[in-house]
Design a protein around this motif. Structure first.
Motif, PDB file in Angstrom:
ATOM      1  N   SER A  95      -9.327 -33.862  -8.769  1.00 55.25           N
ATOM      2  CA  SER A  95      -9.465 -33.680  -7.323  1.00 55.25           C
ATOM      3  C   SER A  95      -8.779 -32.401  -6.862  1.00 55.25           C
ATOM      4  CB  SER A  95      -8.858 -34.862  -6.572  1.00 55.25           C
ATOM      5  OG  SER A  95      -9.582 -36.025  -6.796  1.00 55.25           O
ATOM      6  N   ILE A  96      -7.622 -32.139  -7.441  1.00 54.68           N
ATOM      7  CA  ILE A  96      -6.847 -30.965  -7.047  1.00 54.68           C
ATOM      8  C   ILE A  96      -7.437 -29.687  -7.634  1.00 54.68           C
ATOM      9  CG2 ILE A  96      -4.577 -29.857  -7.207  1.00 54.68           C
ATOM     10  CD1 ILE A  96      -3.420 -32.740  -7.470  1.00 54.68           C
ATOM     11  N   VAL A  97      -7.835 -29.737  -8.888  1.00 53.10           N
ATOM     12  CA  VAL A  97      -8.253 -28.532  -9.601  1.00 53.10           C
ATOM     13  C   VAL A  97      -9.735 -28.230  -9.430  1.00 53.10           C
ATOM     14  CG1 VAL A  97      -8.460 -27.491 -11.897  1.00 53.10           C
ATOM     15  CG2 VAL A  97      -6.428 -28.785 -11.312  1.00 53.10           C
ATOM     16  N   LYS A  98     -10.571 -29.226  -9.542  1.00 44.81           N
ATOM     17  CA  LYS A  98     -12.007 -29.006  -9.573  1.00 44.81           C
ATOM     18  C   LYS A  98     -12.694 -29.306  -8.240  1.00 44.81           C
ATOM     19  CE  LYS A  98     -14.276 -29.407 -13.341  1.00 44.81           C
ATOM     20  NZ  LYS A  98     -14.430 -28.083 -13.848  1.00 44.81           N
ATOM     21  N   GLY A  99     -11.989 -29.945  -7.345  1.00 49.21           N
ATOM     22  CA  GLY A  99     -12.612 -30.334  -6.092  1.00 49.21           C
ATOM     23  C   GLY A  99     -12.819 -29.162  -5.150  1.00 49.21           C
ATOM     24  N   ASP A 100     -13.769 -29.341  -4.238  1.00 48.39           N
ATOM     25  CA  ASP A 100     -13.950 -28.332  -3.198  1.00 48.39           C
ATOM     26  C   ASP A 100     -12.795 -28.471  -2.198  1.00 48.39           C
ATOM     27  OD1 ASP A 100     -14.546 -30.590  -1.643  1.00 48.39           O
ATOM     28  OD2 ASP A 100     -16.680 -30.143  -1.510  1.00 48.39           O
ATOM     29  N   THR A 101     -12.788 -27.645  -1.205  1.00 52.14           N
ATOM     30  CA  THR A 101     -11.685 -27.644  -0.237  1.00 52.14           C
ATOM     31  C   THR A 101     -11.496 -29.020   0.392  1.00 52.14           C
ATOM     32  OG1 THR A 101     -11.997 -25.292   0.219  1.00 52.14           O
ATOM     33  CG2 THR A 101     -10.804 -26.567   1.874  1.00 52.14           C
ATOM     34  N   SER A 106      -8.397 -33.862   1.040  1.00 48.10           N
ATOM     35  CA  SER A 106      -8.377 -35.328   1.076  1.00 48.10           C
ATOM     36  C   SER A 106      -7.286 -35.868   0.168  1.00 48.10           C
ATOM     37  CB  SER A 106      -9.732 -35.904   0.646  1.00 48.10           C
ATOM     38  OG  SER A 106     -10.695 -35.660   1.634  1.00 48.10           O
ATOM     39  N   TRP A 107      -7.125 -35.255  -1.010  1.00 48.46           N
ATOM     40  CA  TRP A 107      -6.074 -35.704  -1.923  1.00 48.46           C
ATOM     41  C   TRP A 107      -4.694 -35.450  -1.302  1.00 48.46           C
ATOM     42  CZ3 TRP A 107      -1.714 -34.340  -4.507  1.00 48.46           C
ATOM     43  CH2 TRP A 107      -1.289 -35.208  -5.518  1.00 48.46           C
TER      44      TRP A 107
END
Length: 192
Positions: A95-101, A106-107
């Motif tokens: 979530s932190i590395v691969k997620g979009d903004t 959200s994380w």
């Protein structure tokens, strides 16, 4: 804070590699690399708060990192069973590395929303900002600084001035802060 849960586990078997690939978007190579490191530090297959606290204590030797370590632990413990499995950890990292903004925000919002009700109250913000300050400073000297910091955050993020920060307000405020958005990209290439 959640009471410490005592676990008597000998070994937790991780999810299948294919499932983790699909769930996180990480390649097999990256997942295997993470798993080797995870097993080195957590041979039983899970992290407890007792495992995590010494890590934060080493990172922040001048302060008290116990509260912050517990907050981070609770955020990664997806099923709230008192254990962070390899799958829990990998999902959070993804979530932190691969997620979009939006996914990253959200994380982060989940980190601040201590009770998971979809809002950040002033009490929750005080708890987490205090925990952050306590990691680097003596507790007695931080109370006024924490309140000033929380007041600035609420001034900026509580857009409808109702005394709570909704997830939408949090994400909108963060997206409108170019410096903050630039800092989110630090995570993009962190693990490669």
């Amino acid at each position: 804070m959640q009471d410490e849960v005592q676990h008597n586990f000998t070994h937790i078997i991780p999810e299948r590699l294919e499932s983790l690939e699909c769930k996180t978007g990480f390649s097999r190579h990256v997942i295997r690399r993470f798993y080797r490191a995870f097993k080195q530090h957590c041979p039983g297959g899970a992290v407890t708060t007792n495992n995590l606290r010494p890590v934060y204590a080493k990172l922040f030797p001048l302060g008290d990192s116990r509260k912050y370590a517990q907050i981070v632990f609770n955020t990664f413990d997806e099923d709230k069973d008192g254990l962070i499995t390899f799958g829990d950890l990998l999902s959070g990292i993804a979530s932190i590395v691969k997620g979009d903004t939006d996914k990253k925000l959200s994380w982060i919002f989940g980190l601040y929303d201590l009770n998971g009700d979809g809002h950040i109250t002033r009490h929750e913000m005080l708890a987490i900002v205090s925990a952050i300050y306590e990691m680097v400073e003596d507790t007695r000297s931080i109370e006024r600084a924490v309140h000033r910091h929380v007041n600035r955050i609420f001034e900026k993020m509580d857009l409808d001035r109702d005394g709570i920060i909704s997830k939408e307000e949090f994400i909108t405020s963060c997206k409108n802060d170019q410096l903050f958005c630039n800092q989110l990209t630090i995570f993009d290439d962190l693990w490669w």
